[in-house]
Design an enzyme around this catalytic site. Structure first.
Site, PDB file in Angstrom:
ATOM      1  N   HIS A  82     -25.446 -14.446   8.173  1.00 37.68           N
ATOM      2  CA  HIS A  82     -24.295 -14.179   8.809  1.00 37.68           C
ATOM      3  C   HIS A  82     -24.268 -12.852   9.817  1.00 37.68           C
ATOM      4  O   HIS A  82     -24.984 -11.844   9.379  1.00 37.68           O
ATOM      5  CB  HIS A  82     -22.974 -13.871   7.879  1.00 37.68           C
ATOM      6  CG  HIS A  82     -21.838 -14.021   8.296  1.00 37.68           C
ATOM      7  ND1 HIS A  82     -21.144 -13.180   9.185  1.00 37.68           N
ATOM      8  CD2 HIS A  82     -20.910 -14.828   8.186  1.00 37.68           C
ATOM      9  CE1 HIS A  82     -19.860 -13.306   9.488  1.00 37.68           C
ATOM     10  NE2 HIS A  82     -19.511 -14.555   8.775  1.00 37.68           N
ATOM     11  N   GLY A 163     -14.311   8.396  13.079  1.00 32.77           N
ATOM     12  CA  GLY A 163     -15.390   8.866  12.429  1.00 32.77           C
ATOM     13  C   GLY A 163     -16.686   9.052  13.718  1.00 32.77           C
ATOM     14  O   GLY A 163     -16.183   9.059  14.676  1.00 32.77           O
ATOM     15  N   PRO A 164     -17.748   9.384  13.049  1.00 28.51           N
ATOM     16  CA  PRO A 164     -18.688   9.878  14.158  1.00 28.51           C
ATOM     17  C   PRO A 164     -19.286   8.754  14.812  1.00 28.51           C
ATOM     18  O   PRO A 164     -19.403   7.360  14.734  1.00 28.51           O
ATOM     19  CB  PRO A 164     -19.793  10.311  13.146  1.00 28.51           C
ATOM     20  CG  PRO A 164     -19.740   9.496  11.765  1.00 28.51           C
ATOM     21  CD  PRO A 164     -18.273   9.319  11.543  1.00 28.51           C
ATOM     22  N   GLY A 172     -24.221   1.826   7.859  1.00 22.58           N
ATOM     23  CA  GLY A 172     -23.868   1.135   9.265  1.00 22.58           C
ATOM     24  C   GLY A 172     -22.445   1.195   9.614  1.00 22.58           C
ATOM     25  O   GLY A 172     -22.090   2.619   9.280  1.00 22.58           O
TER      26      GLY A 172
END
Length: 562
Positions: A82, A163-164, A172
């Site tokens: 997937h 976030g970064p 991930g």
């Protein structure tokens, strides 16, 4: 009313049950959140988890699960069929009850902000939570997957929402959003060819396939005036699909996301894949549901396949579900337990339908015991349910009677109405006992001061009104069922005319018995305007019922040859 949302995070681990258990264990630590389903897939190395609850509690549970998944899953070592981009690959929120999509989207944004800022995991918004529609599609966001995101995240247009802007080697990135209810559904093929499976997927998915000159696979791509590839739409709206090979099963599948089951229901998707597969010399052998499905989708599927056979759809929910499972081969690759896969069943109160779910002997024993409930009200509702059931039986027998094939739909429609009457009256069996219990609970409330006395009196009056309304509903439904019963005496299978006659006796007894309960409960209710109105209406229902029952019994007797 309580607001409910569903959360369906997909974690990039489907092989190690210990890791999956630790992640779901975090969800279960949040009081008020109910874990509904855990569906691991070995070949995809992915687990779909479903839980439900009030929004704030669901957000907390999701945050804890995302945190734990980041601790336990190493994306640098992950392999699976997937598409994926993170330890928690995607985390959608779905409105279930008493909450708008806009509110749900705001909760998704709150969750993504916490994940990005507190866990330092790059977080992307999608679907209704994403304001920028050029990046709201999950497949577009996830393009490149984990391996490609180290470069993609550096592009200005692909900076995370929170976030970064640095792809986390171990965890991930994750995608969080709000969406409509989606069914993840795989159709099994008698081939091992991913290329053939993909061809069928392109035939059916809404996005279709890219237009090419000459050969549809290798030909030159045809573009529009802006240089963008043109496409040929597939046959199914609101469907995303790809083909893949599942080593675990040794077959190829069409993996689909049905994003709007009102537009393309599961049974339509199944049949269309069957058609397109057959055109390519491939046979569908069954299918596989990933996660949960609404009850209506299964009932609609059962009715669809029965109608194709010109059979009555007026059968029980359990029979409709059984037909759906067998028709779509949902049990080909493993067992399919409706109690574990249908969302309404998982959300049911454990005590709901307690009486109606008893055996005949247990119900009779419970009625005969020294407990005052179930009493006359519940028994009246049950007699009404038996009457509706008998009439429905006659309709179904008539629908399938030899020589009456041209009338199958006429009797199917009657049987469907009968099932609705039966189901409503069975619910009322338990509701009448619940109404009695509410009165008993109200009388047991404290009354040591004026405030407590006032609260107790209000509770007694509220419970009493409810105890009037429930048997009154039994009266209304049982009277309505007499229309079906009369039609079955007049036009149904003549061999079953006495069954319809007994049904009329049941309906009459249900109405008269329920009216007794209305009257005795009304005697203790202070709102005399309401009481006068309900007694007046009840008297008219009783009068109509007695007249109809006499007419039906006369018809039955006229058709009995002695």
């Amino acid at each position: 009313m309580t607001k409910l949302i569903e959360c369906v995070p997909n974690f990039s681990e489907g092989v190690n049950p210990a890791i999956i258990k630790q992640i779901t264990g975090e969800i279960e630590t949040v009081e008020g959140v109910r874990l509904l389903n855990v569906d691991p897939g070995k070949a995809t190395n992915r687990t779909v988890v479903t839980f439900v609850g009030e929004p704030e509690k669901v957000i907390e549970a999701a945050f804890l699960a995302i945190k734990k998944a980041g601790e336990l899953i190493d994306m640098s070592k992950h392999k699976g069929e997937h598409p994926r981009m993170g330890a928690t690959d995607v985390c959608p929120l779905i409105p279930i009850a008493n909450i708008t999509m806009e509110e749900t989207a705001e909760y998704a944004r709150q969750l993504a902000k916490r994940v990005g800022e507190e866990l330092r995991i790059p977080a992307y918004l999608y679907e209704y939570a994403q304001a920028d529609k050029s990046r709201s599609n999950l497949s577009i966001i996830r393009a490149g997957e984990y391996e490609g995101f180290f470069k993609k995240i550096k592009l200005p247009q692909w900076a995370p929402d929170f976030g970064p802007a640095e792809n986390d080697v171990k965890r991930g990135a994750t995608v969080i959003g709000a969406r409509d209810f989606l069914i993840a559904y795989n159709v099994n093929l008698n081939t091992t060819s991913t290329r053939r499976a993909n061809a069928i997927a392109f035939d059916v998915r809404e996005a279709g396939r890219v237009m090419r000159e000459g050969d549809p696979v290798t030909g030159k791509i045809i573009t529009d005036e802006n240089g963008k590839p043109k496409s040929i739409s597939g046959s199914l709206k609101s469907v995303k699909a790809i083909g893949w090979y599942i080593e675990e099963y040794g077959i190829a599948q069409i993996s689909m996301n049905l994003t709007n089951i009102e537009v393309t229901p599961i049974h339509v998707a199944f049949d269309e894949v069957c058609t397109k597969a057959a055109e390519r010399g491939i046979r569908v052998t069954g299918s596989e549901l990933v996660g949960l499905i609404p009850l209506k989708a299964m009932l609609d599927a059962g009715k669809y396949f029965l109608r194709k056979q010109q059979r009555s759809v007026g059968v029980s929910d359990s029979e409709l579900i059984r037909i759906a499972i067998k028709s779509m081969g949902l049990d080909e690759l493993g067992s399919f337990n409706p109690r574990e896969r249908i969302i309404e069943y998982l959300l049911q109160d454990a005590n709901a339908g307690k009486l109606a779910g008893m055996t005949l002997t247990a119900f009779a024993d419970e009625t005969a015991s020294e407990s005052p409930a179930p009493g006359g009200g519940s028994i009246s509702a049950y007699m009404g349910a038996l009457g509706a059931s008998l009439a429905t039986m006659v309709a179904n027998l008539s629908s399938h009677k030899k020589g009456w094939d041209s009338r199958w739909e006429e009797f199917s429609n009657w049987a469907e109405k009968g099932q609705a009457y039966k189901d409503e009256l069975l619910k009322l069996v338990d509701l009448d006992t619940a109404a009695f219990n509410k009165i008993m609970e109200a009388f047991s409330l404290p009354k040591s001061n004026d405030e407590e006395k006032s609260a107790r009196d209000k509770a007694i009056q509220d419970a009493t009104r409810y105890a009037i309304e429930i048997p009154f509903k039994v009266m209304e439904t049982s009277l309505e069922s007499l229309t079906l019963i009369k039609a079955m005496v007049e036009t149904g299978n003549p061999n079953s005319v006495t069954d319809a006659g007994v049904a009329a006796l049941c309906a009459r007894s249900a109405v008269l018995g329920a009216f007794m309960n209305v009257k005795i409960n009304a005697s203790g209710y202070k709102d005399k305007v309401f009481v006068d109105d309900v007694i007046s209406k009840g008297t008219e229902i009783e009068k109509q019922t007695i007249a109809l029952e006499e007419e039906i019994i006369a018809l039955v007797n006229s058709k009995i040859s002695l």
